[in-house]
Design an enzyme around this catalytic site. Sequence first.
Site, PDB file in Angstrom:
ATOM      1  N   CYS A  31       0.519   3.203   3.507  1.00 41.87           N
ATOM      2  CA  CYS A  31       0.926   2.632   4.799  1.00 41.87           C
ATOM      3  C   CYS A  31       2.297   3.194   5.191  1.00 41.87           C
ATOM      4  CB  CYS A  31       0.993   1.105   4.707  1.00 41.87           C
ATOM      5  SG  CYS A  31      -0.589   0.301   5.045  1.00 41.87           S
ATOM      6  N   HIS A  80      -8.449   7.360   3.635  1.00 39.72           N
ATOM      7  CA  HIS A  80      -7.866   8.657   3.281  1.00 39.72           C
ATOM      8  C   HIS A  80      -8.904   9.525   2.609  1.00 39.72           C
ATOM      9  CE1 HIS A  80      -7.774   6.469  -0.522  1.00 39.72           C
ATOM     10  NE2 HIS A  80      -7.740   7.648  -1.124  1.00 39.72           N
ATOM     11  N   ASN A 127     -13.527   9.447  -1.317  1.00 31.50           N
ATOM     12  CA  ASN A 127     -14.087   8.399  -2.171  1.00 31.50           C
ATOM     13  C   ASN A 127     -13.860   7.103  -1.434  1.00 31.50           C
ATOM     14  OD1 ASN A 127     -14.857   9.800  -4.499  1.00 31.50           O
ATOM     15  ND2 ASN A 127     -12.749   9.829  -5.232  1.00 31.50           N
ATOM     16  N   SER A 131      -8.856   4.745  -5.344  1.00 39.16           N
ATOM     17  CA  SER A 131      -7.754   3.988  -5.931  1.00 39.16           C
ATOM     18  C   SER A 131      -7.038   3.148  -4.887  1.00 39.16           C
ATOM     19  CB  SER A 131      -6.774   4.958  -6.592  1.00 39.16           C
ATOM     20  OG  SER A 131      -6.304   5.889  -5.639  1.00 39.16           O
ATOM     21  N   HIS A 187      -4.073   0.511   7.989  1.00 37.14           N
ATOM     22  CA  HIS A 187      -4.639   0.244   6.670  1.00 37.14           C
ATOM     23  C   HIS A 187      -6.123  -0.153   6.741  1.00 37.14           C
ATOM     24  CE1 HIS A 187      -4.120  -0.879   2.438  1.00 37.14           C
ATOM     25  NE2 HIS A 187      -4.832  -1.963   2.685  1.00 37.14           N
ATOM     26  N   GLN A 199      -9.165  13.278  -0.044  1.00 38.53           N
ATOM     27  CA  GLN A 199      -8.407  14.202  -0.877  1.00 38.53           C
ATOM     28  C   GLN A 199      -8.835  15.620  -0.551  1.00 38.53           C
ATOM     29  OE1 GLN A 199      -7.591  13.416  -4.993  1.00 38.53           O
ATOM     30  NE2 GLN A 199      -8.687  11.477  -4.899  1.00 38.53           N
ATOM     31  N   HIS A 240      -6.788   2.144   1.760  1.00 37.02           N
ATOM     32  CA  HIS A 240      -6.277   2.760   2.997  1.00 37.02           C
ATOM     33  C   HIS A 240      -7.114   4.005   3.293  1.00 37.02           C
ATOM     34  CE1 HIS A 240      -2.695   3.208   5.763  1.00 37.02           C
ATOM     35  NE2 HIS A 240      -3.427   4.292   6.000  1.00 37.02           N
ATOM     36  N   CYS A 276       0.838  -1.207   0.000  1.00 38.96           N
ATOM     37  CA  CYS A 276       0.000   0.000   0.000  1.00 38.96           C
ATOM     38  C   CYS A 276       0.872   1.256   0.000  1.00 38.96           C
ATOM     39  CB  CYS A 276      -0.904  -0.019   1.235  1.00 38.96           C
ATOM     40  SG  CYS A 276      -1.713   1.554   1.518  1.00 38.96           S
TER      41      CYS A 276
HETATM   42  P1  H2U Z   1      -8.525   8.233  -4.336  1.00 39.93           P
HETATM   43  O1  H2U Z   1      -8.478   6.929  -3.627  1.00 39.93           O
HETATM   44  O2  H2U Z   1      -9.735   9.062  -3.955  1.00 39.93           O
HETATM   45  O3  H2U Z   1      -8.321   8.052  -5.814  1.00 39.93           O
HETATM   46  O4  H2U Z   1      -7.275   9.114  -3.804  1.00 39.93           O
HETATM   47  C1  H2U Z   1      -5.976   8.663  -3.818  1.00 39.93           C
HETATM   48  C2  H2U Z   1      -5.069   9.737  -4.370  1.00 39.93           C
HETATM   49  O5  H2U Z   1      -3.748   9.404  -4.004  1.00 39.93           O
HETATM   50  C3  H2U Z   1      -5.083   9.850  -5.884  1.00 39.93           C
HETATM   51  O6  H2U Z   1      -5.509  11.159  -6.260  1.00 39.93           O
HETATM   52  C4  H2U Z   1      -2.877   9.797  -5.009  1.00 39.93           C
HETATM   53  C5  H2U Z   1      -3.640   9.608  -6.307  1.00 39.93           C
HETATM   54  O7  H2U Z   1      -3.197  10.533  -7.284  1.00 39.93           O
HETATM   55  N1  H2U Z   1      -1.661   9.001  -4.926  1.00 39.93           N
HETATM   56  C6  H2U Z   1      -0.438   9.622  -4.702  1.00 39.93           C
HETATM   57  O8  H2U Z   1      -0.394  10.852  -4.614  1.00 39.93           O
HETATM   58  N2  H2U Z   1       0.687   8.861  -4.594  1.00 39.93           N
HETATM   59  C7  H2U Z   1       0.689   7.515  -4.702  1.00 39.93           C
HETATM   60  O9  H2U Z   1       1.722   6.901  -4.596  1.00 39.93           O
HETATM   61  C8  H2U Z   1      -0.551   6.761  -4.979  1.00 39.93           C
HETATM   62  C9  H2U Z   1      -1.797   7.561  -5.040  1.00 39.93           C
HETATM   63 ZN    ZN Z   2      -2.258   1.110   3.743  1.00 41.05          ZN
END
Ligand code: H2U
Ligand code: ZN
Length: 355
Positions: free
Chosen positions: A55, A168, A155, A163, A115, A170, A166, A52
């Site tokens: 993490c 989180h 989201n 995506s 996580h 934005q 974990h 992840c």
């Molecule tokens: P979402 O799960 O809402 O997509 O948000 C995760 C965000 O994390 C996504 O916008 C960022 C993605 O660009 N991200 C990073 O900045 N670095 C990473 O290594 C993976 C994901």
């Molecule tokens: Zn994680």
Amino acid sequence: MNLEKLLSSPHKRFNPLLREWVLVSPQRMQRPWQGEVAKLPSGPSVPYDPDCYLCPGNQRAGGKQTPKYSGTYAFDNDFPALLPEREQQEYEHDGLLVAQTDCGICRVLCFSPRHDLTIPRMNSQELRGMIDAWTEQFSSLAEIPWVRHVQIFENRGELMGASNPHPHCQIWANATLPNLPARENESLRAHHAEKHSCLLCDYLRLELQRNERVVCQNHAFAVLVPFWAVWPFETLLLSKRHIASIDQLNSDERDLLGDILRRITIRYDNLFETTFPYSMGFHQRPTDGQLHEAWHLHAHYFPPLLRSATVRKFMVGYELLASPQRDLTPESAAVRLCEISETHYLDRSASKKHS
Ligand code: H2U
Ligand code: ZN
């Protein structure tokens, strides 16, 4: 006026925040609940996932290292949708081809180093840490002179395009008001100018009096299914005090925000005994240095699930071409959410095992 008759056959309801209509077709789903509950696999189940990006101690996709953090962790998105402070450029051709630069800052905020620790299972201290971090992010971004809007959103679940499982959210801060906050801004200001009161204070008072769509509440917040909800189990979270942004919450209210977030998300997870997917986010005053008296802090939850963990609503056909539409009435959705326990189903089975 026979309200019951009107509301029990196809009708449209007005959304005063966006000033648009939603078509409600209650005859298509007379009963509030139908069908089998098919389960989706539960959400993240391990406290640490070596693969992840979020993490502690792991390498992110862009090559940077996520530190060994405790509590919350905020970082600039490695793949930002907006870029800070660009030279302002405008393009216009016959009023039909119109474009302009928009600059902004995109951040990611991890709620916990764990996580598998999602909002409904966080304790009060962990929730408070998350809310303090939101407030810090909002305040520091709002202070940047060219930032006029800060959007905090989560989201949750693959179904909503998250995506990473974990926990989180934005945060996108930019130089102009995005479409939906701009429409809400117009509605709140128009109501304030006409009635000398706040649209959402007036609406909340009405909902608390009628008690037909309120799901849960504490001294500082209420969660209700709005009269004009579009998504099956959509809810609106409102502060009881007329404040415009999270930085205006006092310490008790920050704790009570944690309480209400936990309670509504437990209800959501319990609905289909799954990690309930949704997009949620706060709507707050523009950060352009104006007073924004008409603004009222609130959050929207937009979950796609309809009948079970696998039967979801799609915004297609009529909704893409004409108007949003729903079958399950907001009142039935509220009854269903009200009936649900505020003990998380995963904690229920754990306590059963221990007893
Ligand atoms: P979402 O799960 O809402 O997509 O948000 C995760 C965000 O994390 C996504 O916008 C960022 C993605 O660009 N991200 C990073 O900045 N670095 C990473 O290594 C993976 C994901
Ligand atoms: Zn994680």
